[in-house]
Design a protein around this motif. Structure first.
Motif, PDB file in Angstrom:
ATOM      1  N   ASN A  34       3.643  -3.487  -7.899  1.00  0.00           N
ATOM      2  CA  ASN A  34       2.630  -3.172  -6.887  1.00  0.00           C
ATOM      3  C   ASN A  34       1.247  -3.138  -7.516  1.00  0.00           C
ATOM      4  OD1 ASN A  34       5.264  -2.036  -5.988  1.00  0.00           O
ATOM      5  ND2 ASN A  34       4.078  -1.544  -4.152  1.00  0.00           N
ATOM      6  N   GLU A  35       1.160  -2.503  -8.682  1.00  0.00           N
ATOM      7  CA  GLU A  35      -0.145  -2.365  -9.330  1.00  0.00           C
ATOM      8  C   GLU A  35      -0.700  -3.725  -9.739  1.00  0.00           C
ATOM      9  OE1 GLU A  35      -2.303  -0.138 -13.107  1.00  0.00           O
ATOM     10  OE2 GLU A  35      -0.237   0.363 -12.562  1.00  0.00           O
ATOM     11  N   ARG A  36       0.173  -4.601 -10.298  1.00  0.00           N
ATOM     12  CA  ARG A  36      -0.294  -5.919 -10.704  1.00  0.00           C
ATOM     13  C   ARG A  36      -0.790  -6.719  -9.492  1.00  0.00           C
ATOM     14  NH1 ARG A  36       4.189  -5.776 -14.371  1.00  0.00           N
ATOM     15  NH2 ARG A  36       5.466  -7.004 -12.912  1.00  0.00           N
ATOM     16  N   ARG A  44       0.800  -1.221   0.000  1.00  0.00           N
ATOM     17  CA  ARG A  44       0.000   0.000   0.000  1.00  0.00           C
ATOM     18  C   ARG A  44       0.839   1.280   0.000  1.00  0.00           C
ATOM     19  NH1 ARG A  44      -2.364  -0.046   6.232  1.00  0.00           N
ATOM     20  NH2 ARG A  44      -0.603  -1.148   7.163  1.00  0.00           N
ATOM     21  N   TYR A  45       2.138   1.131   0.220  1.00  0.00           N
ATOM     22  CA  TYR A  45       2.949   2.330   0.418  1.00  0.00           C
ATOM     23  C   TYR A  45       3.538   2.839  -0.904  1.00  0.00           C
ATOM     24  CZ  TYR A  45       2.808   0.623   5.233  1.00  0.00           C
ATOM     25  OH  TYR A  45       2.393   0.170   6.456  1.00  0.00           O
ATOM     26  N   GLN A  46       3.661   4.149  -0.995  1.00  0.00           N
ATOM     27  CA  GLN A  46       4.411   4.749  -2.105  1.00  0.00           C
ATOM     28  C   GLN A  46       5.914   4.564  -1.856  1.00  0.00           C
ATOM     29  OE1 GLN A  46       3.300   8.271  -4.095  1.00  0.00           O
ATOM     30  NE2 GLN A  46       1.386   8.533  -2.917  1.00  0.00           N
ATOM     31  N   PRO A  47       6.704   4.578  -2.927  1.00  0.00           N
ATOM     32  CA  PRO A  47       6.307   4.826  -4.321  1.00  0.00           C
ATOM     33  C   PRO A  47       5.678   3.588  -4.948  1.00  0.00           C
ATOM     34  CG  PRO A  47       8.653   4.430  -4.195  1.00  0.00           C
ATOM     35  CD  PRO A  47       8.181   4.459  -2.785  1.00  0.00           C
TER      36      PRO A  47
END
Length: 459
Positions: free
Chosen positions: A450-452, A442-445
Motif C-alpha cells: 500500500n505504501e509503495r 486508502r483503508y487500514q490495515p
C-alpha cells in the motif's frame, strides 16, 4: 424601519431562499427581464430623481447610470445560464474513477449597501449580479439621495415580492440594524471609514463581504503624452458628476517639461466642455449636500487657484477648479477630494513618484498618459491599484467584461459580469464517486505494498 421589522424581513427572505425558488435559472432570468422592463418604462422617473438629488442632466444620467445598468442587465441575461452550469474539472488519480465538478451556488440572503454619488447604478448593478447568482436581496440605498432611493423602492415593490427583494430606507439606525442581521453576504460601496464599520460587523458573524471603497487616485501625464487629448479626457473624468466619482482622477502628476502646455490645455478644455460660466450650465450638477459643499470649499487654497473657485451656496454648486503649485502638504492632498477640484503637481523623476505611491494606501484607480508603450507596461505592472487606464480615465469600469474593484485600502473583491456572478456565488467543489469499484489503497490495515503504491501515486 424599526429593528424588529428589519429582523422579520431578513427572516422572511431566508425562509423564501430555503424553499429553493431562486435556484432555477429561468426564475433568475425572469427576475432580470422584469427589472429590465421596469427600468426601460421608467427612464424619465429615474432621470428626474437623479436631477433632484445631484442636479444631473438627462444625458449624463443615461450615460453613467441608466445605460450602464441596462448594459449589465443585457449581459447577464445572455450569460447567466452558462455561468450557473456545473463546470467539469479534471479528477486527480486519488479520486478516480469518480467525476469532479464545481457547482456555483448562491450565498443565500445578501445585503447591498450603496452610496449617494451614483445612487441608481451603484444599487442596481450589484442587485443584478446577486439575482443572476440566485440570491435574495435587501437593498439599503443612501439617505443622502432620497429621490433616487424612493424610485428604487418603487421599482422593487412593483417588480418583486419583499421576501425576494426588498428596500430599507433610512439612516444610521437602519444601517446598524441591518448589519446586526445574519446575512449570508454583504456588498458595500462607500467610504473607507464606513467600510471599516461594515467589515467589523461582518467579522463578528464571519460573514463574507465585498467592499468597494475609494482613495486618492493619481493621474500621471508624462513628457511623451498627447497633451490636448490628455487634457480633454482628464477634464471629462475629473469633473464628471462634479467630481463626485470614486474613480475620478483625484490629482494630476504632470512632468515638469509639459506642465505649462498641459495647464493651458486644461483651462481651454474646461471652458469648451462647461462654458464660460459652468454654474449657468444646465448640465453641470451640484454637490450632494451642504456638509460636503463646505468641506470642499475648505480644500481650496485661493492663492493656488488658476481657474474656477466660484461657488453658489443656494444651489450647492462649485465651479470646476484648477489649482497649481500644490504640494503633498496642502489640505487638498490630505484626503480624497470627491469634488470638482483638480490639483496639479509637477514631477521630474517618475520612479521617485512611483516609489512614493507604493508607500501609501493603494488607490481604487490609476491613470497614465504616455506615448511610450514600454513605459506603460512597466508602470502598470509595478503600481498597485484596483483598476485603471492608459491614455484615458474612468472608462475601465464601464464594461461587463472585466471586474471592477479595489485593493487594500480601496476595497476587496470585485463585480460586473462574470466577476459579479462569482462574487455573489459560492463555488462548491464536488466529487461524484463511482460505486462499481472501490480501490482499497486508502483503508487500514496499511501494508508495504500500500505504501509503495501510495508513494507512486502521490508525488
Amino acid at each position: 424601519m424599526e429593528a424588529e421589522a428589519i429582523a422579520t424581513l431578513v427572516n422572511e427572505q431566508r425562509q423564501f431562499f430555503l424553499t429553493g425558488a431562486t435556484l432555477p435559472v429561468e426564475f433568475r432570468l425572469e427576475a432580470l427581464r422584469t427589472l429590465q422592463a421596469w427600468i426601460r418604462g421608467h427612464e424619465q422617473d429615474i432621470s428626474a430623481a437623479l436631477k433632484a438629488d445631484l442636479g444631473k442632466g438627462a444625458y449624463e444620467s443615461y450615460m453613467c447610470e441608466v445605460g450602464l445598468v441596462l448594459s449589465e442587465l443585457s449581459f447577464m441575461l445572455r450569460h447567466t445560464a452558462g455561468y450557473a452550469r456545473p463546470r467539469r474539472v479534471r479528477s486527480s488519480i486519488t479520486q478516480l474513477p469518480g467525476r469532479s465538478y464545481v457547482q456555483p451556488s448562491p450565498y443565500g440572503t445578501v445585503l447591498v449597501m450603496s452610496p449617494w454619488n451614483y445612487p441608481f447604478m451603484l444599487t442596481v448593478d450589484p442587485l443584478i449580479d446577486a439575482l443572476a447568482a440566485g440570491n435574495t436581496a435587501v437593498l439599503k440605498p443612501s439617505d443622502y439621495s432620497p429621490a433616487t432611493s424612493a424610485v428604487i423602492a418603487q421599482m422593487v415593490a412593483e417588480c418583486f415580492p419583499s421576501q425576494y427583494v426588498a428596500v430599507v430606507t433610512g439612516g444610521r439606525a437602519e444601517n446598524t440594524a441591518l448589519l446586526d442581521q445574519p446575512f449570508d453576504m454583504v456588498f458595500f460601496t462607500g467610504s473607507q471609514q464606513v467600510g471599516k464599520v461594515v467589515l467589523r460587523h461582518c467579522a463578528e458573524r464571519l460573514t463574507p463581504a465585498t467592499l468597494e471603497l475609494g482613495g486618492k487616485s493619481p493621474c500621471i501625464v508624462d513628457e511623451t503624452a498627447s497633451i490636448p487629448l490628455a487634457a480633454r479626457r482628464i477634464v471629462f473624468g475629473k469633473f464628471l458628476n462634479c467630481g463626485q466619482t470614486c474613480v475620478a482622477p483625484d490629482y494630476i502628476l504632470v512632468h515638469e517639461s509639459v506642465k505649462g502646455p498641459f495647464l493651458k490645455a486644461v483651462i481651454a478644455e474646461v471652458k469648451r466642455q462647461f462654458g464660460a460660466d459652468p454654474l449657468e450650465n444646465p448640465n453641470y450638477g451640484r454637490i450632494v449636500n451642504q456638509h460636503h459643499f463646505q468641506r470642499l470649499l475648505g480644500l481650496i487654497d485661493p492663492a493656488k487657484v488658476v481657474m474656477g473657485g466660484q461657488s453658489n451656496l443656494a444651489t450647492l454648486q462649485i465651479a470646476p477648479t484648477v489649482m497649481e503649485g500644490v504640494s503633498f502638504d496642502d489640505a487638498v492632498m490630505g484626503e480624497e477630494i470627491f469634488g470638482p477640484i483638480m490639483p496639479i503637481i509637477a514631477y521630474s523623476d517618475l520612479d521617485e513618484e512611483l516609489q512614493r505611491l507604493a508607500l501609501g494606501p493603494s488607490p481604487l484607480a490609476f491613470y497614465l498618459f504616455t506615448s511610450d508603450g514600454e513605459k506603460a507596461k512597466r508602470v502598470m505592472a509595478r503600481a498597485r491599484f484596483g483598476g485603471g487606464c492608459i491614455n484615458d480615465v474612468v472608462v475601465h469600469l464601464a464594461t461587463s467584461h472585466m471586474g471592477f474593484g479595489g485593493i487594500g485600502a480601496s476595497g476587496m473583491g470585485a463585480y460586473h459580469g462574470k466577476v459579479g456572478f462569482d462574487t455573489f456565488s459560492h463555488r462548491k467543489s464536488i466529487v461524484n464517486q463511482a460505486t462499481w469499484v472501490d480501490v482499497p489503497l486508502r483503508y487500514q490495515p496499511y501494508g508495504k505494498l500500500n505504501e509503495r503504491l501510495m508513494r507512486l501515486v502521490l508525488r
